[in-house]
Design a protein around this motif. Structure first.
Motif, PDB file in Angstrom:
ATOM      1  N   LEU A  79       1.090  -1.676  -0.360  1.00  0.00           N
ATOM      2  CA  LEU A  79       0.007  -0.018  -0.008  1.00  0.00           C
ATOM      3  C   LEU A  79       0.843   1.324  -0.291  1.00  0.00           C
ATOM      4  CD1 LEU A  79      -2.925  -1.133   2.849  1.00  0.00           C
ATOM      5  CD2 LEU A  79      -2.843  -0.739   0.217  1.00  0.00           C
ATOM      6  N   PHE A  80       1.814   1.593   1.032  1.00  0.00           N
ATOM      7  CA  PHE A  80       2.346   2.671   1.146  1.00  0.00           C
ATOM      8  C   PHE A  80       4.425   2.450   0.524  1.00  0.00           C
ATOM      9  CE2 PHE A  80      -0.292   2.195   4.189  1.00  0.00           C
ATOM     10  CZ  PHE A  80      -1.257   4.099   4.245  1.00  0.00           C
ATOM     11  N   LYS A  81       4.798   1.418  -0.145  1.00  0.00           N
ATOM     12  CA  LYS A  81       5.529   1.144  -0.039  1.00  0.00           C
ATOM     13  C   LYS A  81       7.105   1.133   0.979  1.00  0.00           C
ATOM     14  CE  LYS A  81       5.755   3.885  -5.171  1.00  0.00           C
ATOM     15  NZ  LYS A  81       3.943   3.994  -4.662  1.00  0.00           N
ATOM     16  N   PRO A  82       8.100   0.401   0.720  1.00  0.00           N
ATOM     17  CA  PRO A  82       8.786  -0.818   1.593  1.00  0.00           C
ATOM     18  C   PRO A  82       9.385   0.555   2.408  1.00  0.00           C
ATOM     19  CG  PRO A  82       9.325  -1.320  -0.632  1.00  0.00           C
ATOM     20  CD  PRO A  82       8.180  -0.568  -0.836  1.00  0.00           C
ATOM     21  N   GLY A 119      11.478  -8.437   4.437  1.00  0.00           N
ATOM     22  CA  GLY A 119      10.465  -8.928   3.996  1.00  0.00           C
ATOM     23  C   GLY A 119       9.657  -7.822   3.011  1.00  0.00           C
ATOM     24  N   PRO A 120       9.160  -6.403   3.681  1.00  0.00           N
ATOM     25  CA  PRO A 120       8.870  -5.176   3.194  1.00  0.00           C
ATOM     26  C   PRO A 120       8.705  -5.448   1.660  1.00  0.00           C
ATOM     27  CG  PRO A 120       8.762  -4.697   4.772  1.00  0.00           C
ATOM     28  CD  PRO A 120       9.290  -5.836   4.605  1.00  0.00           C
ATOM     29  N   TRP A 121      10.359  -5.793   1.794  1.00  0.00           N
ATOM     30  CA  TRP A 121      11.099  -4.877  -0.145  1.00  0.00           C
ATOM     31  C   TRP A 121      11.005  -6.596  -0.804  1.00  0.00           C
ATOM     32  CZ3 TRP A 121      12.144  -1.379  -3.103  1.00  0.00           C
ATOM     33  CH2 TRP A 121      12.543   0.228  -1.886  1.00  0.00           C
ATOM     34  N   VAL A 122      10.577  -7.567  -0.285  1.00  0.00           N
ATOM     35  CA  VAL A 122      10.270  -8.825  -0.530  1.00  0.00           C
ATOM     36  C   VAL A 122       9.025  -8.421  -1.424  1.00  0.00           C
ATOM     37  CG1 VAL A 122      10.645 -11.305  -1.043  1.00  0.00           C
ATOM     38  CG2 VAL A 122      12.612 -10.185   0.112  1.00  0.00           C
ATOM     39  N   ALA A 123       8.209  -8.257   0.119  1.00  0.00           N
ATOM     40  CA  ALA A 123       6.926  -8.197  -0.646  1.00  0.00           C
ATOM     41  C   ALA A 123       6.489  -7.301  -1.520  1.00  0.00           C
ATOM     42  CB  ALA A 123       5.769  -8.145   1.046  1.00  0.00           C
ATOM     43  N   TYR A 124       6.886  -6.227  -1.704  1.00  0.00           N
ATOM     44  CA  TYR A 124       6.646  -5.213  -2.123  1.00  0.00           C
ATOM     45  C   TYR A 124       7.461  -5.638  -3.551  1.00  0.00           C
ATOM     46  CZ  TYR A 124       6.360  -1.110  -5.049  1.00  0.00           C
ATOM     47  OH  TYR A 124       5.867   0.030  -5.863  1.00  0.00           O
ATOM     48  N   GLY A 125       8.362  -6.195  -4.225  1.00  0.00           N
ATOM     49  CA  GLY A 125       9.668  -6.884  -5.541  1.00  0.00           C
ATOM     50  C   GLY A 125       8.303  -8.005  -5.660  1.00  0.00           C
ATOM     51  N   VAL A 126       7.339  -8.705  -5.443  1.00  0.00           N
ATOM     52  CA  VAL A 126       6.789  -9.712  -5.724  1.00  0.00           C
ATOM     53  C   VAL A 126       6.074  -8.796  -6.001  1.00  0.00           C
ATOM     54  CG1 VAL A 126       5.130 -12.097  -4.814  1.00  0.00           C
ATOM     55  CG2 VAL A 126       8.002 -11.526  -4.265  1.00  0.00           C
ATOM     56  N   TRP A 127       4.805  -8.092  -5.250  1.00  0.00           N
ATOM     57  CA  TRP A 127       4.106  -7.661  -5.717  1.00  0.00           C
ATOM     58  C   TRP A 127       3.707  -7.205  -7.331  1.00  0.00           C
ATOM     59  CZ3 TRP A 127      -1.104  -6.408  -6.010  1.00  0.00           C
ATOM     60  CH2 TRP A 127      -1.310  -4.725  -6.142  1.00  0.00           C
ATOM     61  N   ARG A 128       5.262  -5.987  -7.323  1.00  0.00           N
ATOM     62  CA  ARG A 128       5.338  -5.193  -8.501  1.00  0.00           C
ATOM     63  C   ARG A 128       4.950  -6.632  -9.711  1.00  0.00           C
ATOM     64  NH1 ARG A 128       6.488  -0.214  -8.342  1.00  0.00           N
ATOM     65  NH2 ARG A 128       6.225   0.310 -10.696  1.00  0.00           N
ATOM     66  N   SER A 130       4.931  -9.086  -9.500  1.00  0.00           N
ATOM     67  CA  SER A 130       3.073 -10.727 -10.285  1.00  0.00           C
ATOM     68  C   SER A 130       2.058  -9.614 -10.703  1.00  0.00           C
ATOM     69  CB  SER A 130       2.742 -10.886  -9.074  1.00  0.00           C
ATOM     70  OG  SER A 130       3.583 -11.619  -8.602  1.00  0.00           O
ATOM     71  N   ARG A 131       1.944  -8.162 -10.786  1.00  0.00           N
ATOM     72  CA  ARG A 131       0.792  -7.386 -11.122  1.00  0.00           C
ATOM     73  C   ARG A 131       1.363  -7.615 -12.674  1.00  0.00           C
ATOM     74  NH1 ARG A 131      -4.074  -7.462 -10.482  1.00  0.00           N
ATOM     75  NH2 ARG A 131      -4.076  -4.419 -10.678  1.00  0.00           N
ATOM     76  N   GLY A 132       2.815  -7.322 -12.050  1.00  0.00           N
ATOM     77  CA  GLY A 132       3.318  -6.443 -13.795  1.00  0.00           C
ATOM     78  C   GLY A 132       3.033  -8.006 -14.932  1.00  0.00           C
ATOM     79  N   ALA A 133       3.413  -9.217 -14.288  1.00  0.00           N
ATOM     80  CA  ALA A 133       3.000  -9.958 -15.491  1.00  0.00           C
ATOM     81  C   ALA A 133       1.402 -10.678 -15.879  1.00  0.00           C
ATOM     82  CB  ALA A 133       3.764 -11.466 -14.116  1.00  0.00           C
ATOM     83  N   GLY A 134       0.544  -9.529 -14.733  1.00  0.00           N
ATOM     84  CA  GLY A 134      -0.999 -10.127 -15.369  1.00  0.00           C
ATOM     85  C   GLY A 134      -1.665 -10.436 -14.482  1.00  0.00           C
ATOM     86  N   LEU A 139      -4.530 -12.235  -5.978  1.00  0.00           N
ATOM     87  CA  LEU A 139      -3.277 -13.742  -6.425  1.00  0.00           C
ATOM     88  C   LEU A 139      -0.950 -12.429  -6.112  1.00  0.00           C
ATOM     89  CD1 LEU A 139      -1.646 -16.548  -6.804  1.00  0.00           C
ATOM     90  CD2 LEU A 139      -2.024 -15.391  -9.651  1.00  0.00           C
ATOM     91  N   ALA A 140      -1.578 -11.423  -6.439  1.00  0.00           N
ATOM     92  CA  ALA A 140      -0.591 -11.180  -6.534  1.00  0.00           C
ATOM     93  C   ALA A 140      -0.221 -10.627  -4.793  1.00  0.00           C
ATOM     94  CB  ALA A 140      -0.336  -9.255  -6.895  1.00  0.00           C
TER      95      ALA A 140
END
Length: 229
Positions: A79-82, A119-128, A130-134, A139-140
């Motif tokens: 929501l707010f970035k890492p 933890g937050p940086w990994v979560a944010y990276g995975v979120w971005r 996943s969303r970028g991959a559609g 799921l993201a």
């Protein structure tokens, strides 16, 4: 698991605190900017911190004699970035150590680095990614919370292995990972599900705030307004 008092040598405590401090300072600046730019998101920011505090305070005994718990940091990260979670996570860990004897003051830097930074940086990276991959939002968010949680414990196991590796660093790391895995993997899955449910609820009751944060798309403007009619 938060690393408790006495589990790390003094030199390690100082080193991890030194590594974590710039991230926390940056996080303080990020929170200040966020509140100044979008004061209406104050309650949502507080909710993200409270979510992390409550989830990470739940200690679940492990069959191996250790303990595990959710982290709750993925919600604030997506929501707010890492950087924001670096400060919120530090406050969470500080008060848990002070009030609940969960973790420690001397080991605060190590715990902050694992739970409030990596933890937050990994979560944010995975979120971005996943969303970028559609991937769908659900799921993201699920993958972000799952892998953000597991990344925290990989770092914690590494920190403990670096401090206690009489049997060899690799063997020590595998041992600590083995202590966490039986309970941490299912906990990470449960946390991911809970985070998805929370995001779904927020997407219904906090739509304007989430749109300002860029988490939800802005409503489409009427055609007449677009062409200036």
């Amino acid at each position: 698991m938060h690393i408790a008092e006495g589990f790390l040598p003094v030199t390690h405590c100082v080193a991890w605190a030194a590594v974590a401090t710039p991230f926390v300072a940056h996080g303080a600046v990020a929170v200040k900017k966020q509140l100044k730019a979008q004061p209406e998101t104050k309650l949502l920011l507080a909710a993200a911190g409270a979510f992390s505090f409550v989830l990470s305070a739940i200690k679940i005994p492990s069959v191996t004699g250790s303990s595990s718990h959710p982290t709750g940091t993925a919600l604030g990260a997506v929501l707010f970035k890492p950087p924001v979670m670096a400060l919120l996570g530090t406050l969470v860990l500080f008060f848990q150590a002070l009030l609940l004897a969960h973790g420690g003051i001397t080991t605060l830097g190590a715990n902050v680095f694992a739970m409030a930074i990596v933890g937050p940086w990994v979560a944010y990276g995975v979120w971005r990614a996943s969303r970028g991959a559609g991937a769908s939002m659900d799921l993201a968010v699920f993958l972000a919370a799952l892998l953000g949680n597991l990344a925290t414990y990989v770092v914690t196991a590494t920190q403990l292995a670096l401090a206690h590796h009489a049997q060899g660093l690799v063997q020590a790391w595998l041992t600590f990972m083995g202590l966490y895995a039986p309970t941490q993997v299912p906990i990470a899955v449960i946390e991911a599900i809970v985070t998805v449910l929370i995001v779904r609820a927020l997407s219904k009751i906090a739509v304007p705030e989430l749109q300002r944060l860029g988490f939800l798309p802005e409503p489409a403007q009427p055609v007449a307004q677009k062409v200036g009619i």
